[in-house]
Structure formats: C-alpha cells, structure tokens
Write a protein that holds these residues in place. Structure first.
Motif, PDB file in Angstrom:
ATOM      1  N   MET A   1       5.861   6.883   9.901  1.00 57.83           N
ATOM      2  CA  MET A   1       5.258   5.628   9.458  1.00 57.83           C
ATOM      3  C   MET A   1       5.131   5.586   7.934  1.00 57.83           C
ATOM      4  N   ILE A   2       4.737   6.707   7.349  1.00 59.72           N
ATOM      5  CA  ILE A   2       4.620   6.763   5.886  1.00 59.72           C
ATOM      6  C   ILE A   2       5.991   6.597   5.245  1.00 59.72           C
ATOM      7  N   GLN A   3       7.025   7.216   5.829  1.00 63.71           N
ATOM      8  CA  GLN A   3       8.383   7.052   5.314  1.00 63.71           C
ATOM      9  C   GLN A   3       8.821   5.591   5.372  1.00 63.71           C
ATOM     10  N   MET A   4       8.490   4.924   6.467  1.00 55.59           N
ATOM     11  CA  MET A   4       8.842   3.518   6.607  1.00 55.59           C
ATOM     12  C   MET A   4       8.135   2.675   5.539  1.00 55.59           C
ATOM     13  N   ILE A   5       6.870   2.968   5.302  1.00 54.41           N
ATOM     14  CA  ILE A   5       6.121   2.242   4.278  1.00 54.41           C
ATOM     15  C   ILE A   5       6.713   2.502   2.903  1.00 54.41           C
ATOM     16  N   GLN A   6       7.059   3.752   2.619  1.00 51.08           N
ATOM     17  CA  GLN A   6       7.643   4.079   1.323  1.00 51.08           C
ATOM     18  C   GLN A   6       8.993   3.388   1.123  1.00 51.08           C
ATOM     19  N   GLN A   7       9.791   3.280   2.171  1.00 50.72           N
ATOM     20  CA  GLN A   7      11.070   2.579   2.062  1.00 50.72           C
ATOM     21  C   GLN A   7      10.852   1.103   1.774  1.00 50.72           C
ATOM     22  N   LEU A   8       9.854   0.513   2.400  1.00 51.61           N
ATOM     23  CA  LEU A   8       9.531  -0.889   2.129  1.00 51.61           C
ATOM     24  C   LEU A   8       9.020  -1.056   0.708  1.00 51.61           C
ATOM     25  N   GLN A   9       8.191  -0.135   0.244  1.00 49.38           N
ATOM     26  CA  GLN A   9       7.720  -0.180  -1.138  1.00 49.38           C
ATOM     27  C   GLN A   9       8.893  -0.102  -2.112  1.00 49.38           C
ATOM     28  N   GLU A  10       9.812   0.817  -1.852  1.00 46.64           N
ATOM     29  CA  GLU A  10      10.981   0.983  -2.714  1.00 46.64           C
ATOM     30  C   GLU A  10      11.828  -0.288  -2.735  1.00 46.64           C
ATOM     31  N   LYS A  11      12.015  -0.884  -1.576  1.00 48.19           N
ATOM     32  CA  LYS A  11      12.802  -2.108  -1.482  1.00 48.19           C
ATOM     33  C   LYS A  11      12.146  -3.238  -2.277  1.00 48.19           C
ATOM     34  N   LEU A  12      10.836  -3.373  -2.157  1.00 49.84           N
ATOM     35  CA  LEU A  12      10.122  -4.407  -2.912  1.00 49.84           C
ATOM     36  C   LEU A  12      10.203  -4.154  -4.415  1.00 49.84           C
ATOM     37  N   LEU A  13      10.075  -2.896  -4.809  1.00 54.00           N
ATOM     38  CA  LEU A  13      10.171  -2.569  -6.232  1.00 54.00           C
ATOM     39  C   LEU A  13      11.568  -2.849  -6.779  1.00 54.00           C
ATOM     40  N   MET A  14      12.598  -2.506  -6.010  1.00 54.12           N
ATOM     41  CA  MET A  14      13.973  -2.735  -6.456  1.00 54.12           C
ATOM     42  C   MET A  14      14.291  -4.228  -6.495  1.00 54.12           C
ATOM     43  N   THR A  15      13.753  -4.984  -5.548  1.00 51.06           N
ATOM     44  CA  THR A  15      14.049  -6.408  -5.462  1.00 51.06           C
ATOM     45  C   THR A  15      13.233  -7.229  -6.452  1.00 51.06           C
TER      46      THR A  15
ATOM     47  N   GLY B   1      10.922  -5.905  -8.843  1.00 47.08           N
ATOM     48  CA  GLY B   1      10.575  -5.247 -10.092  1.00 47.08           C
ATOM     49  C   GLY B   1       9.171  -4.670 -10.069  1.00 47.08           C
ATOM     50  N   PRO B   2       8.826  -3.929 -11.126  1.00 51.22           N
ATOM     51  CA  PRO B   2       7.534  -3.233 -11.161  1.00 51.22           C
ATOM     52  C   PRO B   2       6.324  -4.159 -11.310  1.00 51.22           C
ATOM     53  N   GLU B   3       6.527  -5.365 -11.761  1.00 53.86           N
ATOM     54  CA  GLU B   3       5.420  -6.306 -11.954  1.00 53.86           C
ATOM     55  C   GLU B   3       5.251  -7.238 -10.759  1.00 53.86           C
ATOM     56  N   ASN B   4       5.548  -6.767  -9.558  1.00 52.57           N
ATOM     57  CA  ASN B   4       5.457  -7.613  -8.368  1.00 52.57           C
ATOM     58  C   ASN B   4       4.028  -7.615  -7.818  1.00 52.57           C
ATOM     59  N   PRO B   5       3.678  -8.627  -7.029  1.00 54.15           N
ATOM     60  CA  PRO B   5       2.311  -8.705  -6.496  1.00 54.15           C
ATOM     61  C   PRO B   5       2.076  -7.851  -5.247  1.00 54.15           C
ATOM     62  N   TYR B   6       3.090  -7.150  -4.749  1.00 51.35           N
ATOM     63  CA  TYR B   6       2.971  -6.438  -3.486  1.00 51.35           C
ATOM     64  C   TYR B   6       2.761  -4.937  -3.621  1.00 51.35           C
ATOM     65  N   VAL B   7       3.412  -4.302  -4.586  1.00 52.36           N
ATOM     66  CA  VAL B   7       3.353  -2.850  -4.715  1.00 52.36           C
ATOM     67  C   VAL B   7       2.966  -2.482  -6.147  1.00 52.36           C
ATOM     68  N   SER B   8       1.815  -1.875  -6.291  1.00 56.49           N
ATOM     69  CA  SER B   8       1.364  -1.419  -7.607  1.00 56.49           C
ATOM     70  C   SER B   8       1.689   0.068  -7.742  1.00 56.49           C
ATOM     71  N   PRO B   9       1.634   0.604  -8.956  1.00 59.54           N
ATOM     72  CA  PRO B   9       1.835   2.046  -9.117  1.00 59.54           C
ATOM     73  C   PRO B   9       0.827   2.867  -8.300  1.00 59.54           C
ATOM     74  N   ASP B  10      -0.404   2.368  -8.169  1.00 59.13           N
ATOM     75  CA  ASP B  10      -1.389   3.079  -7.346  1.00 59.13           C
ATOM     76  C   ASP B  10      -0.966   3.102  -5.877  1.00 59.13           C
TER      77      ASP B  10
END
Length: 120
Positions: free
Chosen positions: A20-34, A36-45
């Motif tokens: 489950m954590i791997q799945m969440i991390q893959q979704l985070q990575e996808k959101l960051l790549m799509t 960018g780092p200033e998105n409202p969904y995934v923060s550095p924290d």
C-alpha cells in the motif's frame, strides 16, 4: 504516560502495508512528475512521510538512519536552483531538432508515421 501500540492482524500484514505504501509513493511520484513540485496534492512533507512509513513497514526502527528530512529552506533553495535549468524533455540542439534524455545527439524531424523519409 502516552503509548502507541501497533498490532498485526495476522499473516501478510507487513507485506500488505508495504504494498500500500508503494502504491501511494507511485501515485505521489506521478503527481510530482505531472504537476511539478508546487502542486496542491503532494508536499515535500508528504513525500518524506511516505518514505518514513516504508522504512517502518520494513521493520526498521528509524527512517532518519537512511533518509534526511529536508528543511523548508533547503527545499526552497533547491527549487530555485533547478528553476533556472532547462527541463531535459524540452531541450533542443543547435539545429532546432528535439533531443531526448537518453540520446545526447539531435533527432531528425520525422514525417508521416514517425519514420524519416529516405527520399528527402
């Protein structure tokens, strides 16, 4: 006195949590790549918390032994430094052809179905 107890519910609990954590991390990575780092969904924290949870799910006690949590100032400094550099996907060579991150030379412009015409 505060105490937290995490109990397993049977075989496969740790493996399920890691999946489950791997799945969440893959979704985070996808959101960051799509987006960018200033998105409202995934923060550095959020990203660090996912990394920390994956270390804990693996049965290791302290994520700080393996990963450093960046300070907000460090994140801002790195984002400003990378903002001045061109994106690898958008680079082009001197002659105007597009390039790719895997290939350093230019790629000739293609015609039709993506193949270069031999008659030109």
């Amino acid at each position: 006195m505060d105490a937290t107890v995490n109990t397993g519910l049977g075989a496969g609990t740790r493996e399920r949590e890691m999946m489950m954590i791997q799945m969440i991390q893959q979704l985070q990575e996808k959101l960051l790549m799509t987006l960018g780092p200033e998105n409202p969904y995934v923060s550095p924290d959020n990203l660090y918390n996912g990394i920390a949870k994956s270390v804990e799910a693996a049965g290791l006690k302290s994520p700080d032994l393996y990963f450093s949590k960046p300070t907000p100032e460090e994140i801002q400094r790195r984002m400003q430094a990378s903002a001045g550099q061109p994106n690898a996907e958008s680079r082009s060579c001197r002659c105007g052809h597009r390039t790719t991150p895997r290939r350093r030379g230019c790629l000739p412009k293609t015609t039709g179905a993506g193949w270069r015409s031999s008659a030109s």
